[in-house]
Design a protein around this motif. Structure first.
Motif, short mmCIF file in Angstrom:
data_model
loop_
_atom_site.label_atom_id
_atom_site.label_comp_id
_atom_site.label_asym_id
_atom_site.label_seq_id
_atom_site.Cartn_x
_atom_site.Cartn_y
_atom_site.Cartn_z
N ALA A 9 7.51 136.61 95.02
CA ALA A 9 8.59 137.12 94.17
C ALA A 9 7.85 137.21 92.82
N VAL A 10 7.07 136.28 92.15
CA VAL A 10 6.57 136.44 90.96
C VAL A 10 5.66 137.61 90.79
N THR A 11 4.66 137.77 91.74
CA THR A 11 3.73 138.74 91.79
C THR A 11 4.37 139.99 91.96
N SER A 12 5.23 140.31 92.65
CA SER A 12 5.91 141.54 92.55
C SER A 12 6.52 141.80 91.51
N PHE A 13 7.43 141.16 90.83
CA PHE A 13 7.86 141.26 89.58
C PHE A 13 6.81 141.71 88.52
N GLN A 14 5.85 140.95 88.56
CA GLN A 14 4.79 141.00 87.65
C GLN A 14 3.99 142.30 87.88
N ARG A 15 3.82 142.91 89.01
CA ARG A 15 3.13 144.21 89.37
C ARG A 15 3.86 145.42 89.09
#
Length: 129
Positions: A9-15
């Motif tokens: 979830a965090v990496t998708s939001f960041q990317r």
């Protein structure tokens, strides 16, 4: 929330949301690595602190972060601090205490790293200039 679900979830939001916006912010610190597969420059917004000829940061996802994997393949990096690019060599420091290190880094970013991080890892960049 499971650690793996939190990571995704965090990496998708960041990317897809955060990084494209913050990369364009003039005051944002950027870490430029060389893509381990593409060989192309990859710029990642990071938080950290310039201390003399060293730049310190903490990766919130450790060796799962793409920029950390790029560093493992080629430790030569560039860091943009206050609009100026610096060349250097990145070192992963798994024996450093990342929570203690975060107390020495900018407060806002450190709070975000602590809250969304799943596997903290300290990184030191020894600057050439």
């Amino acid at each position: 929330m499971s650690r793996n679900l939190k990571f995704r979830a965090v990496t998708s939001f960041q990317r897809y949301v955060l990084n494209p916006l913050t990369r364009r912010t003039p005051g944002q610190v950027l870490l430029e690595t060389t893509g381990r597969k593409s060989g192309q420059p990859r710029r990642t917004p990071v938080g950290g602190r310039l201390t003399g000829t060293e730049f310190w940061l903490v990766s919130e996802h450790g060796e799962r972060s793409q920029y950390v994997r790029n560093i493992q393949a080629d430790p030569r990096v560039r860091v943009r601090v206050k609009g100026r690019w610096h060349r250097g060599t990145a070192h992963l420091l798994p024996d450093d205490d990342p929570l203690a290190r975060l107390k020495q880094l900018p407060r806002g970013n450190s709070a975000a790293v602590r809250s969304v991080g799943t596997d903290l890892l300290t990184i030191r960049v020894d600057l050439d200039d």
